[in-house]
Write an enzyme that holds these catalytic residues in place. Structure first.
Site, mmCIF file in Angstrom:
data_model
loop_
_atom_site.group_PDB
_atom_site.id
_atom_site.type_symbol
_atom_site.label_atom_id
_atom_site.label_comp_id
_atom_site.label_asym_id
_atom_site.label_seq_id
_atom_site.Cartn_x
_atom_site.Cartn_y
_atom_site.Cartn_z
ATOM 1 N N ASP A 6 0.853 -1.195 0.000
ATOM 2 C CA ASP A 6 0.000 0.000 0.000
ATOM 3 C C ASP A 6 0.886 1.241 0.000
ATOM 4 O O ASP A 6 2.092 1.161 0.259
ATOM 5 C CB ASP A 6 -0.927 0.026 1.220
ATOM 6 N N GLU A 50 0.074 -0.963 5.855
ATOM 7 C CA GLU A 50 1.178 -0.391 6.640
ATOM 8 C C GLU A 50 0.996 1.098 6.846
ATOM 9 O O GLU A 50 1.213 1.629 7.932
ATOM 10 C CB GLU A 50 2.516 -0.680 5.954
HETATM 11 N N1 BES Z 1 8.689 3.218 5.223
HETATM 12 C C1 BES Z 1 8.071 3.960 6.281
HETATM 13 C C2 BES Z 1 8.864 3.933 7.557
HETATM 14 C C3 BES Z 1 10.034 4.867 7.536
HETATM 15 C C4 BES Z 1 9.793 6.227 7.419
HETATM 16 C C5 BES Z 1 11.296 4.400 7.644
HETATM 17 C C6 BES Z 1 10.853 7.105 7.374
HETATM 18 C C7 BES Z 1 12.339 5.260 7.607
HETATM 19 C C8 BES Z 1 12.132 6.616 7.473
HETATM 20 C C9 BES Z 1 6.702 3.409 6.552
HETATM 21 O O1 BES Z 1 6.021 3.126 5.362
HETATM 22 C C10 BES Z 1 5.876 4.466 7.279
HETATM 23 O O2 BES Z 1 5.496 5.421 6.656
HETATM 24 N N2 BES Z 1 5.612 4.275 8.577
HETATM 25 C C11 BES Z 1 4.737 5.152 9.304
HETATM 26 C C12 BES Z 1 4.112 4.305 10.371
HETATM 27 C C13 BES Z 1 2.853 4.856 10.946
HETATM 28 C C14 BES Z 1 1.751 4.893 9.899
HETATM 29 C C15 BES Z 1 2.433 3.992 12.101
HETATM 30 C C16 BES Z 1 5.528 6.326 9.901
HETATM 31 O O3 BES Z 1 6.725 6.204 10.195
HETATM 32 O O4 BES Z 1 4.959 7.407 9.991
HETATM 33 MN MN MN Z 2 7.178 2.055 4.053
HETATM 34 MN MN MN Z 3 5.384 4.974 4.414
#
Ligand code: BES
Ligand code: MN
Ligand code: MN
Length: 478
Positions: free
Chosen positions: A100, A168
């Site tokens: 997603d 996610e």
């Molecule tokens: N790929 C990201 C996580 C991420 C963000 C890793 C920035 C490294 C740097 C993941 O898809 C994401 O966006 N995670 C969200 C989680 C939330 C929706 C619980 C986040 O970090 O905001």
């Molecule tokens: Mn991600």
């Molecule tokens: Mn993300």
């Protein structure tokens, strides 16, 4: 053991096919947080399944219940699980990724339509499109590895199990329950786990990531008046929810990032000498972050302070106010109820529970001080604990070797400021070492307008994931 040279050659020769595969994936707008894209998220799961099946992966499309999206009860996106190879002499690697993406609209300021993968006409190799780096590019990197091996008739060096989710970006609802319920079924016989869903710190140094901050997301809900009111008629006569909310929100964090909720600072694990050394060894210049941000607006100009601010200290961000008047024009409304949204990124030893207790008490105390007759409650809408892995584990050593082979340099060891809450679920429920092995660069702009992945990262990333499998196969578990 270095990767089979035929594999590496195949990757170089099939760049266009791989880019085409990414273009097909980006063209499916699998936005999980928006009701109008429910069908597209399903379509993306089906695309992934048909690709995996054609590459010889035994897949299953697993429903994981329903959830409420914009007031409607709808199916959660399915979890796609798959396995290929079950040679008891080989190690078994579990991989995870998400299919997603975040929402994206051309009018937000994209140079090109966000759901059409577009090559930078300037010839930089940048491939623009929503999901290109988060997380479709890295997920397809694994598929590219499988394709090369299938078409070359090469055996995979490890057995693989995979788990892909479509929720996610919207909180991974029920995935923890799924992992728990499959703990002794699908998720058995696994040696270690690799997730490619984060990014290099800068634009030139590959890294292995052994930590993530957690996140507590809160809403402060304030209500009072029975309906929205006219400020000319009622302004100056009632307690206004928005005024209360702004007063509270202004007391959460200072403009220099200091968290004002008492008790949080005291919980932070002290920095060890080893940690300090690890942070000082990271290749990082202030320019990298200024470029990624698009301006020099950093709180500190010290690299180690900046890195610690991002990776090992908590932060509190104010995100928005639901119910506020936000359209163009000058409507003279007093909103009757309002929700202020903020989150706190968590690091060792801040727990979801302890931080929430501190936040709730503080907001309630501060609200009392206002002397308002409105009602105020603060709600944790989702919480995820911070995570740290052992970077000396054999899986990290294998990835270190693979990075040297593909990039000709040793990786930096980093922690992430962002959160991938399921990392912790996989690590804890399945008792696994998890390696975060990023493919994209620090300036890819995940969640932003003009998200991109560089062709070189996508192609070398495919080699990296494949090479990691070879090194993993050969490395001693000691
Ligand atoms: N790929 C990201 C996580 C991420 C963000 C890793 C920035 C490294 C740097 C993941 O898809 C994401 O966006 N995670 C969200 C989680 C939330 C929706 C619980 C986040 O970090 O905001
Ligand atoms: Mn991600
Ligand atoms: Mn993300």
């Amino acid at each position: 053991m270095a990767a089979d040279p035929r594999f590496l050659k195949y990757v170089d020769e099939h760049q266009d096919d791989y880019i085409n595969r990414l273009a097909q994936a980006v063209a499916i707008p699998s936005v999980s947080g928006n009701i109008s894209y429910v069908k597209d998220v399903e379509a993306m799961a089906d695309f992934l399944i048909s690709q995996l099946e054609s590459l010889g992966v035994k897949t299953q499309r697993r429903p994981i219940g329903t959830h409420e999206l914009e007031g409607k009860e709808v199916d959660l996106p399915p979890v796609v699980i798959g396995e290929i190879g079950n040679d008891p002499k080989k190690k078994t690697l579990l991989i995870y990724g998400h299919y997603d993406v975040q929402p994206a609209l051309l009018e937000d300021g994209w140079l090109y339509p966000p759901f059409e993968l577009t090559k930078d006409p300037e010839g930089t190799g940048k491939l623009y499109g929503r999901g290109s780096t988060d997380d479709k590019g890295p997920v397809l990197g694994w598929l590219n590895v499988l394709e090369a091996h299938k078409n070359l008739g090469l055996e995979l060096p490890v057995n693989m199990k995979m788990c892909f989710e479509g929720m996610e970006e919207n909180g991974s609802e029920n995935l923890d329950k799924f992992i728990e319920s499959e703990k002794d079924k699908f998720f058995t016989g696994i040696d270690c786990m690799c997730i490619s869903d984060n990014y290099w710190l800068d634009t030139k140094t590959p890294c292995l990531t052994y930590g993530l901050r957690g996140i507590n997301y809160y809403e402060i809900r304030i209500s009072g008046p029975g309906r929205d009111l006219h400020s000319g008629v009622f302004g100056g006569t009632v307690h206004e929810p928005m005024t209360d909310l702004i007063a509270i929100m202004s007391k959460l964090v200072t403009p220099t990032g200091e968290i004002l909720v008492p008790g949080i600072k005291e919980l932070i694990a002290p920095v060890t000498a080893d940690e300090q050394a690890k942070f000082e060894a990271i290749h990082f210049e202030m320019k990298d972050i200024h470029d990624a941000v698009g301006a020099d607006v950093t709180i500190s100009n010290d690299t180690v302070k900046t890195l610690m601010g991002r990776m090992r200290n908590p932060s509190l961000s104010l995100h928005g106010i639901e119910g506020a008047f936000s359209a163009v024009g000058s409507k003279t409304v007093i909103p009757a109820s309002i929700k202020g949204k903020f989150s706190i990124r968590l690091v060792p030893n801040l727990t979801v529970k302890e931080v929430t207790e501190l936040v709730v008490k503080y907001v309630e105390d501060e609200f009392k001080k206002l002397g308002s007759k409105n009602k105020c409650e603060v709600v944790l809408t989702h919480g995820g604990e911070p995570w740290l892995a052992d970077p000396n584990h054999y899986s990290y050593r294998a990835a270190h070797k693979a990075t040297e082979a593909v990039y000709g340099q040793a990786p930096d060891y980093t922690r992430e400021g962002g959160s991938i809450p399921v990392t912790l679920d996989f690590a804890n429920i399945l008792n696994l070492n998890v390696l975060l092995l990023p493919v994209g660069r620090g300036d890819d702009g995940a969640h932003s307008t003009n998200e991109k992945i560089d062709t070189d990262n996508y192609i070398r990333g495919t080699k990296l994931l494949g090479s990691y499998m070879y090194e993993l196969a050969a490395i001693s578990k000691e």
